[in-house]
Design a protein around this motif. Sequence first.
Motif, PDB file in Angstrom:
ATOM      1  N   SER A 154       6.443   1.379  15.963  1.00  0.00           N
ATOM      2  CA  SER A 154       7.800   1.907  16.127  1.00  0.00           C
ATOM      3  C   SER A 154       8.869   1.022  15.528  1.00  0.00           C
ATOM      4  O   SER A 154      10.056   1.210  15.785  1.00  0.00           O
ATOM      5  N   GLN A 155       8.476   0.035  14.700  1.00  0.00           N
ATOM      6  CA  GLN A 155       9.454  -0.834  14.060  1.00  0.00           C
ATOM      7  C   GLN A 155       9.510  -0.525  12.577  1.00  0.00           C
ATOM      8  O   GLN A 155       8.489  -0.386  11.918  1.00  0.00           O
ATOM      9  N   LYS A 156      10.756  -0.409  12.049  1.00  0.00           N
ATOM     10  CA  LYS A 156      10.960  -0.135  10.643  1.00  0.00           C
ATOM     11  C   LYS A 156      10.893  -1.435   9.868  1.00  0.00           C
ATOM     12  O   LYS A 156      11.764  -2.274   9.972  1.00  0.00           O
ATOM     13  N   ASN A 157       9.830  -1.594   9.078  1.00  0.00           N
ATOM     14  CA  ASN A 157       9.708  -2.825   8.304  1.00  0.00           C
ATOM     15  C   ASN A 157       8.623  -2.647   7.258  1.00  0.00           C
ATOM     16  O   ASN A 157       7.443  -2.631   7.566  1.00  0.00           O
ATOM     17  N   VAL A 158       9.047  -2.528   6.001  1.00  0.00           N
ATOM     18  CA  VAL A 158       8.080  -2.350   4.934  1.00  0.00           C
ATOM     19  C   VAL A 158       7.288  -3.623   4.679  1.00  0.00           C
ATOM     20  O   VAL A 158       6.246  -3.615   4.062  1.00  0.00           O
ATOM     21  N   LYS A 159       7.764  -4.763   5.178  1.00  0.00           N
ATOM     22  CA  LYS A 159       7.136  -6.034   4.871  1.00  0.00           C
ATOM     23  C   LYS A 159       6.270  -6.577   5.994  1.00  0.00           C
ATOM     24  O   LYS A 159       6.003  -7.762   6.043  1.00  0.00           O
ATOM     25  N   VAL A 160       5.880  -5.738   6.945  1.00  0.00           N
ATOM     26  CA  VAL A 160       5.009  -6.223   8.009  1.00  0.00           C
ATOM     27  C   VAL A 160       3.736  -6.780   7.381  1.00  0.00           C
ATOM     28  O   VAL A 160       3.130  -6.151   6.525  1.00  0.00           O
ATOM     29  N   TYR A 161       3.350  -7.961   7.810  1.00  0.00           N
ATOM     30  CA  TYR A 161       2.241  -8.644   7.141  1.00  0.00           C
ATOM     31  C   TYR A 161       0.917  -8.327   7.820  1.00  0.00           C
ATOM     32  O   TYR A 161       0.531  -8.937   8.793  1.00  0.00           O
ATOM     33  N   TRP A 162       0.249  -7.338   7.256  1.00  0.00           N
ATOM     34  CA  TRP A 162      -1.116  -7.027   7.673  1.00  0.00           C
ATOM     35  C   TRP A 162      -1.953  -6.996   6.406  1.00  0.00           C
ATOM     36  O   TRP A 162      -1.626  -6.335   5.442  1.00  0.00           O
ATOM     37  N   LYS A 163      -3.042  -7.701   6.395  1.00  0.00           N
ATOM     38  CA  LYS A 163      -3.891  -7.711   5.220  1.00  0.00           C
ATOM     39  C   LYS A 163      -4.533  -6.342   5.040  1.00  0.00           C
ATOM     40  O   LYS A 163      -4.896  -5.666   5.994  1.00  0.00           O
ATOM     41  N   LEU A 164      -4.673  -5.950   3.778  1.00  0.00           N
ATOM     42  CA  LEU A 164      -5.331  -4.678   3.486  1.00  0.00           C
ATOM     43  C   LEU A 164      -6.798  -4.726   3.907  1.00  0.00           C
ATOM     44  O   LEU A 164      -7.346  -3.762   4.424  1.00  0.00           O
ATOM     45  N   PHE A 165      -7.417  -5.862   3.649  1.00  0.00           N
ATOM     46  CA  PHE A 165      -8.837  -6.003   3.939  1.00  0.00           C
ATOM     47  C   PHE A 165      -9.093  -7.399   4.499  1.00  0.00           C
ATOM     48  O   PHE A 165      -8.368  -8.333   4.191  1.00  0.00           O
ATOM     49  N   ASN A 166     -10.100  -7.545   5.300  1.00  0.00           N
ATOM     50  CA  ASN A 166     -10.452  -8.867   5.803  1.00  0.00           C
ATOM     51  C   ASN A 166     -11.035  -9.710   4.675  1.00  0.00           C
ATOM     52  O   ASN A 166     -11.809  -9.213   3.858  1.00  0.00           O
ATOM     53  N   SER A 179       8.925   1.279  -6.313  1.00  0.00           N
ATOM     54  CA  SER A 179       9.147   0.088  -5.503  1.00  0.00           C
ATOM     55  C   SER A 179       9.759   0.486  -4.175  1.00  0.00           C
ATOM     56  O   SER A 179      10.070   1.654  -3.943  1.00  0.00           O
ATOM     57  N   GLY A 180       9.952  -0.506  -3.306  1.00  0.00           N
ATOM     58  CA  GLY A 180      10.689  -0.294  -2.073  1.00  0.00           C
ATOM     59  C   GLY A 180      12.184  -0.348  -2.345  1.00  0.00           C
ATOM     60  O   GLY A 180      12.631  -0.998  -3.298  1.00  0.00           O
ATOM     61  N   LYS A 181      12.965   0.292  -1.499  1.00  0.00           N
ATOM     62  CA  LYS A 181      14.415   0.355  -1.730  1.00  0.00           C
ATOM     63  C   LYS A 181      15.084  -1.008  -1.591  1.00  0.00           C
ATOM     64  O   LYS A 181      16.201  -1.199  -2.067  1.00  0.00           O
ATOM     65  N   ASP A 182      14.390  -1.969  -0.969  1.00  0.00           N
ATOM     66  CA  ASP A 182      14.986  -3.301  -0.821  1.00  0.00           C
ATOM     67  C   ASP A 182      15.125  -4.029  -2.158  1.00  0.00           C
ATOM     68  O   ASP A 182      15.828  -5.038  -2.245  1.00  0.00           O
ATOM     69  N   LEU A 183      14.476  -3.529  -3.210  1.00  0.00           N
ATOM     70  CA  LEU A 183      14.590  -4.161  -4.519  1.00  0.00           C
ATOM     71  C   LEU A 183      15.674  -3.540  -5.390  1.00  0.00           C
ATOM     72  O   LEU A 183      15.909  -4.001  -6.510  1.00  0.00           O
ATOM     73  N   THR A 242       0.824  -1.208   0.000  1.00  0.00           N
ATOM     74  CA  THR A 242       0.000   0.000   0.000  1.00  0.00           C
ATOM     75  C   THR A 242       0.856   1.254   0.000  1.00  0.00           C
ATOM     76  O   THR A 242       0.590   2.215  -0.738  1.00  0.00           O
ATOM     77  N   PHE A 243       1.893   1.238   0.818  1.00  0.00           N
ATOM     78  CA  PHE A 243       2.773   2.391   0.947  1.00  0.00           C
ATOM     79  C   PHE A 243       3.429   2.730  -0.393  1.00  0.00           C
ATOM     80  O   PHE A 243       3.436   3.877  -0.839  1.00  0.00           O
ATOM     81  N   SER A 244       3.981   1.707  -1.055  1.00  0.00           N
ATOM     82  CA  SER A 244       4.634   1.947  -2.346  1.00  0.00           C
ATOM     83  C   SER A 244       3.623   2.285  -3.433  1.00  0.00           C
ATOM     84  O   SER A 244       3.872   3.145  -4.286  1.00  0.00           O
ATOM     85  N   LEU A 245       2.473   1.604  -3.410  1.00  0.00           N
ATOM     86  CA  LEU A 245       1.440   1.863  -4.418  1.00  0.00           C
ATOM     87  C   LEU A 245       0.929   3.303  -4.370  1.00  0.00           C
ATOM     88  O   LEU A 245       0.534   3.865  -5.393  1.00  0.00           O
ATOM     89  N   SER A 246       0.946   3.895  -3.184  1.00  0.00           N
ATOM     90  CA  SER A 246       0.459   5.272  -3.065  1.00  0.00           C
ATOM     91  C   SER A 246       1.289   6.218  -3.926  1.00  0.00           C
ATOM     92  O   SER A 246       0.780   7.212  -4.453  1.00  0.00           O
ATOM     93  N   LEU A 267      -7.400   1.912  -6.967  1.00  0.00           N
ATOM     94  CA  LEU A 267      -6.295   2.123  -7.904  1.00  0.00           C
ATOM     95  C   LEU A 267      -6.807   2.448  -9.303  1.00  0.00           C
ATOM     96  O   LEU A 267      -7.807   1.898  -9.759  1.00  0.00           O
ATOM     97  N   LYS A 268      -6.080   3.311  -9.982  1.00  0.00           N
ATOM     98  CA  LYS A 268      -6.437   3.733 -11.346  1.00  0.00           C
ATOM     99  C   LYS A 268      -5.837   2.764 -12.367  1.00  0.00           C
ATOM    100  O   LYS A 268      -5.062   3.155 -13.248  1.00  0.00           O
ATOM    101  N   VAL A 269      -6.187   1.500 -12.246  1.00  0.00           N
ATOM    102  CA  VAL A 269      -5.558   0.440 -13.022  1.00  0.00           C
ATOM    103  C   VAL A 269      -6.436   0.022 -14.198  1.00  0.00           C
ATOM    104  O   VAL A 269      -7.662  -0.058 -14.086  1.00  0.00           O
ATOM    105  N   ASP A 270      -5.774  -0.271 -15.313  1.00  0.00           N
ATOM    106  CA  ASP A 270      -6.444  -0.894 -16.449  1.00  0.00           C
ATOM    107  C   ASP A 270      -6.374  -2.404 -16.237  1.00  0.00           C
ATOM    108  O   ASP A 270      -5.392  -3.055 -16.593  1.00  0.00           O
ATOM    109  N   TRP A 271      -7.434  -2.962 -15.642  1.00  0.00           N
ATOM    110  CA  TRP A 271      -7.409  -4.371 -15.246  1.00  0.00           C
ATOM    111  C   TRP A 271      -7.479  -5.331 -16.429  1.00  0.00           C
ATOM    112  O   TRP A 271      -7.234  -6.527 -16.276  1.00  0.00           O
TER     113      TRP A 271
END
Length: 726
Positions: free
Chosen positions: A712-724, A671-675, A64-68, A195-199
Amino acid sequence: MERKGTAKLQHLLEIEKQSQKRWQDEKVFEIDAPQPDSPGAKQEKYMVTFPYPYMNGRLHLGHTFSLSKCEFALGFERLQGKKCLFPFGLHCTGMPIKAGADKLCYEMETFGYPPVFPLSQENEKQVEDNEPIIKDKAKGKKSKAAAKSAGLKYQWQIMKSLGLTDPEIKLFADPAHWLTYFPKWTVHDLKLMGLKVDWRRTFITTDANPFYDSFVRWQFYRLKEREKIKFGKRFTIYSPKDGQPCMDHDRSEGEGVGPQEYTLIKMKVAQPLPAVLKSLEGSAVYLVAATLRPETMFGQTNCWVQPNIRYVAFRTVNSDVFICTRRAARNMSYQGFTTNNGKVDVILEISGMDLMGIGLNAPLTAYQTIYTLPMINIKENKGTGIVTSVPSDAPDDYAALRDLKNKKAFREKYHLSDDMVLPYDPVKIIEIPGYGDLSAVQVCDELNIQSQNDKDKLQEAKERVYMKGFYEGVMLVKGYEGQKVQDVKPIIKNLMIENKQAVKYLEPEKSVISRSGDECVVALCDQWYLDYGEEEWKKQTKQCLDELNTYSEDVRKNFEATLDWLHEHACSRSYGLGTKIPWDPQYLVESLSDSTIYMAYYSVAHILQGDSFDGSTGGPHNIRPDQMTPEVWDYIFYKDKPLPKTSIPRPALHKMKHEFEYWYPVDLRVSGKDLVPNHLTYFIYNHVAIWPNDRKKWPQNIRANGHMLLNSQKNVKVYWKLFNPA
């Protein structure tokens, strides 16, 4: 705290819902390239892309963060009057899905259905190794899979955490189910995000999508004919259990970790052999120590052994006997050290305590014989468990040797006679500005280090002298006087190897665990690899980077550092999902290699696939996958290629070619800087390779954001679902 009222929130959500429905009904974001002679033909375009997420779970906040960034950029460019395209793909290539399915099969076979797992013990606390290492790799170390699993041990538990029921989880034992389930939910979730995506242009990878499969095969044919892909033995991170190289996307722990090269110093056990080694009589017996600093071997005064570690003596391919940890022996067995690849011929198992006080003939040292002495803080999970001692330049070595000299009881505890310790003083080998010719002695005095137990101070001491010594130090040793340390290191290393005093040895920089749960090694493998170290290719890639907007000097420096160290990348594997190597179908294309120029496929995906992610429904022109020959792809992607001999209607060919020519290049990649050290660098390399003479097709802008904070933890990959899940 109870919410006072939700009327405003519900009103906003209703507006959002109505707006998204209108976008869908009016197909606002389904954008085709304008006809060449139409009024919109001269309208400026803008294409933004995002690394397609992997389809082994729901999306997380890092996405979500990168997609923004994509969303804001696209929205701004639309307001500027540009024709904007945001396509979105779904990645299924590689080992994770197959490994996840296999784990579920194993768990049902082992623990029943639904599985009843044994109570797990609390994981041992991981101790961070802060040893300064002189290296040339700027890599991120964060493991996506480890973050996603949130500490859960079993695959079934991970699937449960997604809200799935036992009957639903059972279906995932078939890898094909992942390719239909998670893509559907990913698109659902991202549509809710707005998202403004052409699906229409969305697709899945692997040979489950024969159109994309054909595209990747075309790419690999062209890379091979341009000699970018080669075959040979190369050192790579390898999973013995899986029987193949283990790339970043295949790991549950150790993403970004590469092979670390050491010089393996051979310290020959002096004759007569001690009683504990008498069974090895008749063989040349060596304690072998892995070092990153072969140029300091002139200053050896002793050899460190951990008294509480179990060591093994094993026979090598040339009948010598090496003594080291079992873990190191396992690594060596995959690098040609043993007669049978992957097999360790263990002759003897010995405790570190039994190795105390053994005389050694060590290469380059000023002392005729040195002895094995105890060091408690040697780690079994790094190196060989045998450590060379250079107290002139290594603060740890100086502090430990001084402790033994000053404490008779300490020597007696390990059955060491005085002549094994007291005569050995630090040897002057390197002059370091500000620290003189005995840098370890001086820095320990400056920091008032009293013993080897002053760990924090010793860490600071190492940080002060290690890098400075390597980059600014000057040799004092005869034959190398006045030469810079960093210049003579490779010379001395190669000379020791030529004289059979040392050998090259590699192991993973840090622990790497495959998705199948295997501890990986470094192996010398026959494999197809992309030769990213080839000078002309690297030069052209640097030219692309020079013209590229990275929005940040830090990101640019990370790219430059990656280009400096990157050489070969294994692009084949034998396990998982994906496209078969066209000329060698026993191998699959690995997941970081089929994901480099797929942005070009977006330009034609909707024409080929129709309304399906895998092309199963066919497109508006009823083109078949077998019609997409390399010559057809050439015509689409290269301006100067003639019409191919094909049964595909000419209007369809022209439309695909026009779509590509209009939308390419990629205007913004986010993308994230880890790539940066992997995917984003390969993205540049492969665009340069496929379009070497058409710079207009090269990437224009790359935005690599940092990490986000959660609790307070730096981690772009924390696993939280966007939606249930619904």
